[in-house]
Design an enzyme around this catalytic site. Structure first.
Site, PDB file in Angstrom:
ATOM      1  N   HIS A   7       6.684 -12.536  -6.937  1.00 40.98           N
ATOM      2  CA  HIS A   7       6.126 -12.072  -5.702  1.00 40.98           C
ATOM      3  C   HIS A   7       6.147 -10.910  -5.421  1.00 40.98           C
ATOM      4  CE1 HIS A   7      10.340 -13.095  -4.649  1.00 40.98           C
ATOM      5  NE2 HIS A   7      10.083 -11.935  -3.781  1.00 40.98           N
ATOM      6  N   GLU A 115      -5.967  -4.076  -1.461  1.00 44.92           N
ATOM      7  CA  GLU A 115      -7.178  -3.598  -2.069  1.00 44.92           C
ATOM      8  C   GLU A 115      -8.138  -4.965  -2.364  1.00 44.92           C
ATOM      9  OE1 GLU A 115      -8.617  -0.878  -5.879  1.00 44.92           O
ATOM     10  OE2 GLU A 115      -6.350  -1.527  -5.571  1.00 44.92           O
TER      11      GLU A 115
END
Length: 122
Positions: A7, A115
């Protein structure tokens, strides 16, 4: 010895606002939650990969986190770039766009950058 990528972590001031943002903006769903007296961790996933976004909320944190120059980000690939761009424009969360590269960045309510890349671009 083998390592597995699990993660990425971000810290937020308003946990439910962040969970709602990541659900609406990137389609992430809550897959686990750990609640303690001092902090809460929410793990969000995309139903396609095993990588998760760990959202950390510290109970006593009252001031915005210092994100420096926003030199870090997490990237997401999207299958319908134009539709995603339209959604993020409506949400008002596009913070930077590089039209030459065909990518853009959104920022969450705490200023963390994500992004957005068209599928197959990289």
């Amino acid at each position: 010895m083998n390592f597995k990528f699990l993660h990425s972590n971000i810290y937020v001031l308003d946990l439910e606002k962040a969970v709602d943002f990541y659900n609406k903006a990137l389609g992430l769903k809550e897959v686990d939650r750990l609640v303690t007296p001092d902090f809460t961790l929410v793990y969000m996933g995309d139903d396609e990969t095993t990588h998760q976004l760990e959202i950390s909320w510290l109970k006593d944190q009252k001031e915005a986190y210092n994100l420096g120059d926003n030199t870090f980000h997490i990237a997401f690939e999207v299958d319908d770039y134009e539709k995603a761009h339209e959604l993020h424009e409506k949400m008002g969360c596009i913070c930077y766009e590089n039209k030459e590269m065909g990518i853009y960045f959104i920022n969450d309510p705490d200023g963390n950058w994500m992004e957005v890349i068209p599928k197959g671009r990289f």
